[in-house]
Write a protein that holds these residues in place. Structure first.
Motif: not given
Length: 208
Positions: A48, A78, A80, A137-138, A140-142, A144-145, A148
């Motif tokens: 990322a 990954r 943006n 990328r999506k 990776y973001e999923d 990470k979410r 969290r």
């Protein structure tokens, strides 16, 4: 592939992961396709981030028509959208062809044809590469979410303790720092991150 060279790129996200893991399937693929990998570039950096010195070293030595070989597109990116555009722009400007095991359309780029066919294959491969980079990328973001959310829930329930400390590694790093060993020497010997060494060094400067 005439005089084109093939460069294998191996990446893992953290120091604890083995970037060499992908070497075997890439070698098997090369053997099936009838070519050899001329050089390997390996690093442990986040996909990322554009902080990828080995990837940029590969692109620096590559010439027009050379192959950048990866196991999966997410090993390459990954990123943006803006960072991906920068990296993709560099790859295109160098004339490097990306071949990924999980992108079958790219496999045809290993075998050159007439100019029209090559341009068509490159265009199709470019579109598919964009799609897989966006999916990576999506994903990776999923992840990470979800991480969290899990941490926040654990904190609410009083169960969050953070990442466990590798006490044995920290003790070893402490000894090496006290012996005057450099960060680079410690990283070379134990494969740990610079941030980990910095944390240990901080405890030496400010003992509790």
């Amino acid at each position: 592939m005439s005089s084109s060279r093939v460069y294998g790129y191996l990446r893992a996200s953290t120091d604890e992961q083995d970037a060499e893991r992908a070497k075997s399937p890439l070698l098997d693929f090369a053997a099936q396709q009838g070519f050899t990998v001329d050089a390997w570039f390996k690093e442990n950096e986040s996909g990322a981030s554009l902080k990828r010195p080995e990837l940029f070293r590969l692109l620096d030595v590559a010439r027009t028509g050379d192959i950048l070989l990866v196991e999966q597109v997410d090993r390459l990116s990954r990123l943006n959208s803006s960072d991906w555009e920068r990296l993709q722009g560099l790859i295109k400007s160098k004339g490097v062809r990306v071949v990924a095991l999980d992108l079958p359309t790219s496999h045809q780029l290993l075998h050159t044809g007439d100019e029209f066919t090559n341009r068509m294959l490159s265009a199709i491969n470019g579109m598919m590469l964009d799609m897989l980079a966006a999916i990576a990328r999506k994903d990776y973001e999923d992840r990470k979410r979800r991480q969290r959310q899990g941490i926040n829930k654990a904190k609410e329930n009083g169960r969050y303790k953070g990442r466990p400390v590798d006490e044995k590694l920290h003790a070893t790093i402490k000894e090496l720092l006290q012996e005057g060993k450099s960060y680079n020497k410690i990283i070379e010997r134990h494969g740990c991150s610079r941030a980990t060494i910095a944390r240990v060094a901080k405890t030496l400067r400010n003992p509790e």
